[in-house]
Scaffold this active site. Structure first.
Site, short mmCIF file in Angstrom:
data_model
loop_
_atom_site.label_atom_id
_atom_site.label_comp_id
_atom_site.label_asym_id
_atom_site.label_seq_id
_atom_site.Cartn_x
_atom_site.Cartn_y
_atom_site.Cartn_z
N ASP A 161 0.92 -15.53 -45.98
CA ASP A 161 -0.48 -16.30 -45.09
C ASP A 161 -1.62 -15.62 -45.61
O ASP A 161 -1.18 -14.71 -45.64
CB ASP A 161 0.77 -15.45 -44.22
CG ASP A 161 -1.26 -15.64 -42.57
OD1 ASP A 161 -1.18 -17.00 -42.41
OD2 ASP A 161 -1.03 -14.96 -41.70
N THR A 192 -4.59 -14.85 -44.57
CA THR A 192 -5.41 -13.57 -43.59
C THR A 192 -4.14 -12.83 -43.78
O THR A 192 -3.35 -12.60 -42.77
CB THR A 192 -5.34 -14.37 -41.99
OG1 THR A 192 -6.77 -15.48 -41.95
CG2 THR A 192 -6.73 -13.43 -41.92
N ASP A 213 1.17 -11.52 -41.23
CA ASP A 213 0.90 -9.92 -40.48
C ASP A 213 0.45 -10.55 -38.85
O ASP A 213 0.23 -9.44 -37.77
CB ASP A 213 -0.64 -9.39 -40.57
CG ASP A 213 -1.37 -10.70 -40.73
OD1 ASP A 213 -1.71 -11.48 -40.73
OD2 ASP A 213 -2.76 -9.57 -40.95
#
Length: 825
Positions: free
Chosen positions: A336, A338, A581
């Site tokens: 991911d 970000t 996250d």
């Protein structure tokens, strides 16, 4: 505002409670009912006195947070094993019927067990300390104030606040809801988020995907739904480990071979041969003990445990031990963007008014949007930092309606009463979602995306319900908010490492695909130019798998699509790791072979991940891969050593039974051989650095080498023994025959060790040489000769034993190379 839930297609549908799923968590305690606040009132929470009263009654969330086995469980697991029982019985027998040197194998087992307990205890302490660091602390209201407490300190009736990414830690009833959307997929398997209103039940194990609120705890401890599901579970698990299951399979086969062979040996030595009873018992035990690969399980446990300790020093919490092994087998890593490739924070680089909008007015809208969400995401936080309420002496407008950001929607919104009393409604989010396809503004945005910038569109919408299916229809583009993402300084080096290790990297993000590709390109990701907008992703799993293999960067991916992408890759035989996250990563993290979460990530992601990087450093992943490769590669090496011993021990016993001769060895001989050719070197080899890529089919790979090696060793040893029986006669003949056979077996076993120790380094050569020197010392030191009953008689037979060992070594080299050519290294 009419509150609605999003379905997987992006349409809005009413979101009523689901009684079938929620009933278990909806019941209140019949003895001590929990008072719920009236709808619309802020719950103040319990007082200190009320908390103390509930703790005294035992109404506390007392389910322990277990990151590892307890000390009692560790001792039990290491002591009470099937093979320890067998060896323990044989040890007791030998203590009564033979000299102490024939009982040395028992002391070795005691030492091995102690080492195993100590190492796992060290690993437990490391895990427990890291678990405390990584433990999320829910915010509860007590005495009218919000305070953070540990999960196990929550009591019945506590009011617990919720925000995006927070996990529902106990069962309860919603007291306050601000567009609160809860994902219950980890409990029900249904991916659609459920909109919660005051009075609706929430269940432990679910998590917040959008909005916020608070709930009152109605079931805590083992009464909570998730606790009931996880009552027998522990984070220190050994699930889905090819290494562990492979060793269990091997031990099962070994048991099957041992039982009939040992029975035949007992009958042969005690009944058929008319020897001294105690000597027959000693030689029978000497034949049974080496069949057991007792140190293999120990070394596997030690290798895992030391791996946990090593990674713990790097602030890497391994919540499931096979994750170390699993990440070493991974051939696709899904990232991911970000929080993984980029740091969490962002900075506004530019605000471009559109359609003649007044710049000062746009700034005021952004200032008000920043004030509308009490739990801003990274993008909104950047806006808040740039346009704080009160900045330039201007206050934010009054919020009359707010809609928090959702990964499924790709935008947030709010309705304001402006300073002059007029009302306006605004959306802020992904331009390619809010604008119709072909809009000329998209060309301008695409140019910005190609520079790796993140672009949000501020659009004014007609008054109405913000979360209506057609909320974006008729919107008026007002401004572009251009954000610059902070690249992680260590991300480029980590991506380079994966490329060197032939691990494919796929960047999966909810952001614009072109923008994500530009960021990945800056970090040197191979294939970053191959981008795909997930809205054009085929839904057929096979076609999706093909698209996944052909492209490296994916944008506008929904949480459900992330999950489908992982499944598509797995359907092609890939071992997939997923890092993330945010709450939009939870479903994919759970389904991936290995889920990796950042320590700063949401509580929900940390809960489902097998590995948590507490230092939030993506650069820690290569260390985990290296540790996994060390464990797998080295255990494969030492397993070959142990199983070679098992194979030749079983074959020697069978040959003795068929030939009706005395078993050639006493326990002391095989204890000496096992220590010098297996035990000591295996310990060092198991903990050595190893960068070999992990290979599948552990059992087959080990047995391909162990079986021919064991057969050659048994044949060479028994040939020497039979020749010695014809060569020696008279008193002491059996001892001389045993010494000659021991010499051959030692030399052959040493050659197996020398092959396994390759490729040679200075310390590996030193290790093999030291073991050979140890045996030579036993042969030349008189008291050691007597202690181990080893004395070479004459020169003819000893040199014959050496010659047979040399021929066996040549056969070993040929067989290993043949297996390597035919099946691969």
């Amino acid at each position: 505002m009419t509150q609605r839930a999003l379905d997987s297609s992006g349409e809005h549908t009413p979101g009523p409670p689901r009684p079938a799923m929620i009933d278990a968590g909806a019941e209140l305690d019949p003895v001590h009912p929990v008072d719920l606040p009236p709808s619309g009132h802020r719950a103040t929470g319990l007082t200190t006195a009320e908390v103390a009263e509930r703790v005294a009654r035992g109404e506390v969330n007392d389910v322990p947070v277990r990151s590892s086995r307890s000390l009692t469980e560790i001792v039990r697991a290491n002591v009470f094993t099937r093979f320890n029982l067998i060896i323990g019985v044989l040890w007791v027998i030998m203590l009564f019927v033979a000299p102490i040197q024939d009982s040395l194998f028992g002391f070795v087992i005691v030492a091995n067990t102690g080492i195993g307990i100590i190492q796992e205890w060290r690993a437990k302490r490391t895990l427990d300390s890291l678990a405390v660091i990584g433990e999320a602390k829910p915010t509860v209201r007590r005495d009218g104030s919000a305070v953070e407490v540990s999960t196990h300190e929550i009591v019945l009736g506590d009011v617990i606040e919720l925000g995006p990414g927070d996990k529902v830690v106990v069962d309860g009833t919603v007291a306050e809801a601000d567009s609160l959307e809860v994902d219950e997929s980890l409990l029900t398997g249904e991916a659609d988020p459920v909109l919660k209103r005051p009075g609706d039940p929430v269940m432990s194990g679910s998590f917040v995907v959008a909005g916020g609120g608070a709930f009152t705890a109605t079931k805590v401890g083992r009464e909570a739904y998730a606790a009931q599901l996880a009552e027998e579970a522990s984070r220190f698990t050994l699930v889905h480990s090819e290494l562990r299951s492979g060793i269990s399979t091997i031990l099962k086969y070994v048991t099957w071979m041992m039982v009939p062979t040992a029975i035949g040996l007992i009958i042969s030595q005690l009944v058929v041969k008319d020897n001294n009873f105690k000597d027959s018992v000693a030689r029978t035990v000497g034949g049974i003990v080496p069949m057991i690969p007792e140190g293999l399980v120990l070394l596997t446990s030690v290798a895992f445990a030391i791996g946990v300790v090593r990674l713990g020093r790097k602030q890497c919490l391994v919540q499931e031990l096979p994750a170390i092994e699993g990440l070493a087998r991974v051939d696709v890593v899904c990232l991911d963007k970000t929080g993984t490739l980029t740091e969490g924070g962002m900075d506004i680089t530019e605000v471009r008014p559109l359609n003649g909008s007044d710049e000062a007015y746009v700034h005021q809208v952004l200032r008000s949007l920043g004030s509308s969400d009490p739990r801003p995401n990274a993008s909104l936080q950047a806006i808040i930092d740039a346009y704080p309420a009160g900045g330039d002496g201007k206050a934010a407008w009054a919020v009359t309606e707010a809609m928090p950001f959702s990964s499924a929607r790709k935008y947030s919104g709010a309705t304001f009463t402006e300073a002059d009393g007029t009302s306006s409604a605004w959306l802020l989010g992904a331009p390619d979602v809010l604008l119709p396809e072909g809009d000329p503004t998209l060309d301008e945005i695409d140019h910005l995306n190609q520079q790796g910038l993140r672009v949000l569109l501020l659009a004014r919408v007609p008054s109405g319900e913000l979360d209506a299916p057609d909320a974006a229809e008729g919107d008026v583009p007002t401004a572009l908010v251009v954000l610059e993402q902070r690249l992680r300084p260590d991300a480029a080096e980590t991506l380079k490492y994966f490329a060197q290790q032939n691990v494919a990297t796929k960047v999966i993000s909810g952001d614009n695909a072109v923008s994500v590709g530009a960021v990945a390109g800056k970090l040197g990701l191979a294939g970053a130019e191959n981008t795909l907008d997930a809205r054009r992703m085929p839904t057929d799993p096979d076609e999706m798998a093909t698209a996944m293999e052909q492209n490296a960067v994916f944008g506008r991916v929904t949480p459900q699509q992330k999950r489908d992408m992982v499944a598509a890759l797995q359907s092609r035989g890939h071992t997939v790791a997923m890092t993330g996250d945010g709450v939009n990563d939870v479903l994919a993290l759970k389904d991936a072979d290995i889920g990796v979460s950042m320590g700063s990530g949401s509580e929900a992601t940390r809960a489902v991940a097998q590995i948590v990087l507490l230092n939030n450093s993506f650069a820690t992943l290569p260390s985990v891969v290296a540790e996994g490769r060390r464990v797998i590669g080295n255990i494969t090496r030492v397993a070959t050593l142990f199983l070679t011993k098992t194979v030749y021990s079983v074959l020697l016993a069978i040959l003795v039974v068929c030939s009706q001769v005395e078993y050639p060895f006493l326990p002391r001989h095989l204890t000496l051989l096992a220590t010098l050719t297996i035990g000591v070197p295996a310990f060092f080899l198991a903990l050595a650095p190893n960068k070999e890529r992990a290979q599948p089919h552990f059992v087959r790979r080990v047995m391909r080498y162990a079986i021919p090696s064991g057969v050659i060793a048994a044949a060479a040893t028994f040939t020497t023994y039979l020749l010695a029986r014809h060569h020696y006669s008279g008193p002491g003949a059996l001892e001389a025959e045993t010494s000659a056979a021991t010499l051959t077996l030692f030399l052959v076993a040493m050659w197996v060790l020398a092959i396994i120790a390759r490729p040679y380094t200075w310390w590996r050569i030193g290790l093999v040489a030291a073991m050979g020197l140890g045996f030579l010392i036993v042969l030349v030191v008189p008291w050691l000769q007597e202690f181990f009953a080893l004395k070479l008689v004459g020169t003819t037979m000893p040199w014959a034993a050496v010659g047979i060992a040399v021929a066996a070594a040549a056969a070993l080299e040929f067989s290993w190379r043949l297996v390597g050519r035919r099946f691969g290294a």
